[in-house]
Design an enzyme around this catalytic site. Structure first.
Site, short mmCIF file in Angstrom:
data_model
loop_
_atom_site.label_atom_id
_atom_site.label_comp_id
_atom_site.label_asym_id
_atom_site.label_seq_id
_atom_site.Cartn_x
_atom_site.Cartn_y
_atom_site.Cartn_z
N ASN A 20 0.62 -1.36 -0.04
CA ASN A 20 -0.12 -0.09 0.08
C ASN A 20 0.82 1.33 -0.01
O ASN A 20 0.19 2.28 -0.56
CB ASN A 20 -0.87 0.10 1.14
CG ASN A 20 -0.23 -0.20 2.52
OD1 ASN A 20 0.72 -0.44 2.60
ND2 ASN A 20 -1.19 0.15 3.63
N GLU A 63 5.70 -3.80 11.90
CA GLU A 63 4.26 -2.82 11.82
C GLU A 63 3.35 -3.55 11.16
O GLU A 63 3.45 -3.84 10.20
CB GLU A 63 4.68 -1.71 11.20
CG GLU A 63 5.79 -0.67 12.07
CD GLU A 63 5.48 -0.39 13.30
OE1 GLU A 63 4.11 -0.53 13.63
OE2 GLU A 63 6.12 0.19 13.84
N CYS A 98 -2.98 0.94 7.11
CA CYS A 98 -3.06 0.19 8.22
C CYS A 98 -3.64 1.30 9.32
O CYS A 98 -4.23 0.61 10.38
CB CYS A 98 -1.63 0.00 8.77
SG CYS A 98 -0.59 1.19 8.80
P1 NAP Z 1 1.38 -8.93 3.44
O1 NAP Z 1 0.46 -9.92 2.55
O2 NAP Z 1 1.51 -9.20 4.78
O3 NAP Z 1 2.80 -8.59 2.56
C1 NAP Z 1 3.79 -7.80 3.03
C2 NAP Z 1 4.97 -8.24 2.60
O4 NAP Z 1 5.09 -9.42 3.11
C3 NAP Z 1 5.02 -8.35 1.26
O5 NAP Z 1 6.33 -7.99 0.65
C4 NAP Z 1 5.01 -9.93 0.85
O6 NAP Z 1 5.45 -10.35 -0.41
C5 NAP Z 1 5.59 -10.38 2.05
N1 NAP Z 1 5.44 -11.80 2.41
C6 NAP Z 1 4.53 -12.59 2.10
N2 NAP Z 1 4.49 -13.87 2.76
C7 NAP Z 1 5.83 -13.73 3.24
C8 NAP Z 1 6.29 -14.63 4.31
N3 NAP Z 1 5.84 -15.88 4.10
N4 NAP Z 1 7.73 -14.37 4.75
C9 NAP Z 1 7.99 -13.08 4.46
N5 NAP Z 1 7.57 -12.07 3.74
C10 NAP Z 1 6.29 -12.44 3.11
O7 NAP Z 1 0.62 -7.48 3.69
P2 NAP Z 1 -0.05 -6.52 2.40
O8 NAP Z 1 -1.11 -7.09 1.67
O9 NAP Z 1 1.15 -6.19 1.32
O10 NAP Z 1 -0.50 -5.30 3.25
C11 NAP Z 1 -1.59 -5.24 4.00
C12 NAP Z 1 -1.51 -5.51 5.44
O11 NAP Z 1 -0.08 -4.71 5.86
C13 NAP Z 1 -2.66 -5.00 6.36
O12 NAP Z 1 -2.85 -6.05 7.12
C14 NAP Z 1 -2.10 -3.67 6.95
O13 NAP Z 1 -2.83 -3.44 7.96
C15 NAP Z 1 -0.52 -4.01 7.00
N6 NAP Z 1 0.03 -2.97 7.04
C16 NAP Z 1 0.49 -2.30 8.24
C17 NAP Z 1 1.21 -1.16 8.25
C18 NAP Z 1 1.82 -0.72 9.87
O14 NAP Z 1 2.67 0.40 9.86
N7 NAP Z 1 1.17 -1.06 10.79
C19 NAP Z 1 1.50 -0.49 7.28
C20 NAP Z 1 1.05 -0.81 6.17
C21 NAP Z 1 0.38 -2.05 6.02
P3 NAP Z 1 4.39 -10.69 -1.46
O15 NAP Z 1 3.72 -9.28 -1.84
O16 NAP Z 1 5.20 -11.16 -2.68
O17 NAP Z 1 3.42 -11.68 -1.07
O1 G3H Z 2 -0.62 1.63 5.76
C1 G3H Z 2 0.10 2.05 6.76
C2 G3H Z 2 0.91 3.12 6.99
O2 G3H Z 2 1.88 3.27 7.60
C3 G3H Z 2 0.04 4.42 7.19
O3 G3H Z 2 0.27 5.65 7.05
O4 G3H Z 2 -1.33 7.05 8.46
O5 G3H Z 2 0.05 8.25 6.75
O6 G3H Z 2 -1.65 6.71 5.95
P1 G3H Z 2 -0.81 6.60 6.86
#
Ligand code: NAP
Ligand code: G3H
Length: 486
Positions: free
Chosen positions: A163, A259, A293
């Site tokens: 994202n 995160e 997030c």
């Molecule tokens: P995701 O599916 O967990 O993927 C995140 C990263 O991890 C991608 O680079 C993904 O690669 C990689 N990945 C997938 N499986 C893995 C494994 N088994 N081992 C190591 N790496 C692996 O998350 P997303 O769909 O990209 O993002 C959405 C989620 O992220 C939401 O839950 C959101 O809340 C969270 N998020 C949290 C924050 C925060 O700061 N708290 C910020 C942004 C997003 P691939 O794409 O190749 O699968």
């Molecule tokens: O999606 C997760 C990002 O860390 C959120 O950043 O609050 O600036 O959109 P933001």
């Protein structure tokens, strides 16, 4: 080769040792746009052997990099920031097509990243060590003095989500580099093209070879391998709680900064300015179609204000432009059809169990209209799960205690908002919420990027934010001087 054209489409390479390479396997992953299904480009599907070689390569010049004066490392980040600004429009267009982010937000992601890199460079230069005298401790002596400096950890594995492929890659790379580390970046597959452009910019800014390498490939195939490699000294991960949990199980003894997901609540109390709260909540919940997030992911409104608030929300939600990110729609196609289907399942589960659909709920492929659900109860999945989509549940609460109790029942603990004019009440609530940050009279959000940003419970471990990230990716080095009296 960073990028070559094949039948009019860019084919990308990965950065390793200053060269852009593809996989010897000859395998690529096609990246299609969530906007219209068109091919944005092809990225290499690296093999495990190539990943291992790339990690090893980060060790080649690590010592020289760590020994480089911090002001020189800072100059490279400053140049990268300038290049990012110069190419902001070009990079924003790639974000628009690769992850369906509206043009304005895409541009802002890039310029915000330039600001972050500059701030990181300056913060790195202003960090100072510490001298401590032994005499401050019982039985100690002024002749024992410790000099505390910070030293790098080695190779940081940066794994970023789809994202914010530019910003959430740079917020790991920048602090890691200024701290004297090398970085291996594994971006999200959907988002990798934008992240590779960022890596190219940092290379062009003058980063020595092998200090930033990239690997692309599916996390499901490379993930377990990469996080368990000996040469990885720190893992900086942003993504889902599910993947974060897996990494923390596998990464035994390796320090982590994670995160993860969230279920941020907006608590609206009786005395809140409802127009102001509605304005903030709509922007917090629906920007980038709720794929943040920190998006507001549930409303806890007291019975006295819920009817009026829902009315004000409905009016604003129905005015949100829906459609193509190139036309600056706020509600744009979700990252995949699967993501939209999951969100629709949450809506259907809630409606089956008695929630009221105030507005939205229509889906065409991966485009979901902004949805507001009222009378959501604890029995409904949408009360607890993160939709990562434009779906907002309203949970009506009796009073402030009820709101705090439901807010804290979540497995997540990223942020919360509280809307009230009563500052005592605001602090009362803020102190009781089990989250990293409480926003008083504002939507939940990460920025400004130098603030500490952290999640508790299933929302993460460790703290981001420029200075905090640098500290997380360095460790104290203590040299104790023991003076002999002549
Ligand atoms: P995701 O599916 O967990 O993927 C995140 C990263 O991890 C991608 O680079 C993904 O690669 C990689 N990945 C997938 N499986 C893995 C494994 N088994 N081992 C190591 N790496 C692996 O998350 P997303 O769909 O990209 O993002 C959405 C989620 O992220 C939401 O839950 C959101 O809340 C969270 N998020 C949290 C924050 C925060 O700061 N708290 C910020 C942004 C997003 P691939 O794409 O190749 O699968
Ligand atoms: O999606 C997760 C990002 O860390 C959120 O950043 O609050 O600036 O959109 P933001």
């Amino acid at each position: 080769m960073f990028q070559r054209l094949q039948e009019g489409h860019p084919v990308y390479g990965n950065l390793m040792g200053g060269r852009w390479i593809t996989s010897q396997s000859g395998k690529f992953i096609d990246i299609h746009s969530p906007v219209d299904g068109s091919l944005v480009g092809k990225i290499p599907a690296m093999t495990q052997e190539e990943v291992a070689a790339s990690i090893q390569d980060t060790k080649t010049h690590l010592k020289e990099w760590a020994a480089m004066p911090v002001f020189e490392r800072a100059n490279i980040l400053h140049r990268a920031a300038t290049l990012l600004e110069e190419r902001a429009k070009e990079l924003a267009e790639i974000l628009v097509m690769e992850i369906a982010k509206d043009r304005k937000s895409a541009l802002s992601e890039v310029t915000r990243t330039a600001d972050l890199l500059r701030y990181t460079a300056d913060m790195g230069k202003s960090l100072e060590g510490q001298a401590m005298s032994g005499e401050n401790f019982p039985g100690g002596s002024p002749d024992k003095i410790s000099f505390v400096t910070r030293v790098p950890l080695g190779t940081v594995l940066a794994i970023s989500p789809f994202n914010y492929p530019v910003n959430l890659s740079a917020s790991k790379i920048g602090p890691a580099l200024i701290g004297g580390n090398a970085v291996l970046l594994k971006p999200a597959t959907q988002g990798a093209i934008s992240a590779l452009h960022l890596a190219k910019i940092i290379q062009e800014a003058g980063l020595p070879d092998g200090i930033l390498n990239t690997v692309t490939g599916r996390g499901s195939q490379l993930g377990d391998f990469i996080v368990t490699q000996e040469g990885i000294d720190f893992i900086n991960f942003t993504g889902s709680t599910e993947v974060g949990m897996r990494i923390s199980q596998l990464s035994a003894m390796r320090p982590l900064l994670m995160e993860l997901g969230g279920k941020d609540a907006a608590i609206v109390l009786e005395d809140a300015d409802l127009d102001f709260a509605a304005e903030n909540i709509v922007s917090g919940a629906y920007s980038y179609s709720g794929q943040r997030c920190t998006a507001v992911k549930r409303i806890l409104a007291t019975d006295q204000v819920a009817d009026d608030l829902v009315e004000k929300l409905k009016k604003r939600i129905e005015a949100l432009p829906v459609g193509d990110p190139r036309d600056n729609a706020v509600i744009t196609p979700l990252i995949s059809e699967r993501a939209a289907e999951s969100a629709q399942e949450l809506i259907e589960d809630a409606l089956d169990k008695g929630a009221k659909l105030v507005t939205g709920g229509q889906r065409e492929k991966n485009l979901l209209t902004p949805t507001l659900l009222d009378f959501v109860t604890a029995e409904m999945d949408v009360a607890w799960e993160e939709p990562f989509a434009p779906v907002l549940p309203v949970i009506r609460v009796k009073d402030v205690e009820d709101a705090i109790q439901i807010a804290n029942r979540s497995e997540y603990g990223l942020q919360s908002s509280v809307f009230t004019h009563n500052i005592d009440q605001a602090f009362y609530v803020a102190r009781r919420l089990e989250v990293g940050t409480v926003q008083i009279n504002n939507k939940t959000e990460r920025g400004p990027d130098h603030f500490p940003f952290l999640g508790v419970k299933a929302s993460g471990m460790g703290t981001q934010g420029v200075r905090y990230s640098i500290e997380a990716m360095t460790r104290p080095k203590v040299i104790a001087l023991n003076l002999q009296n002549p």
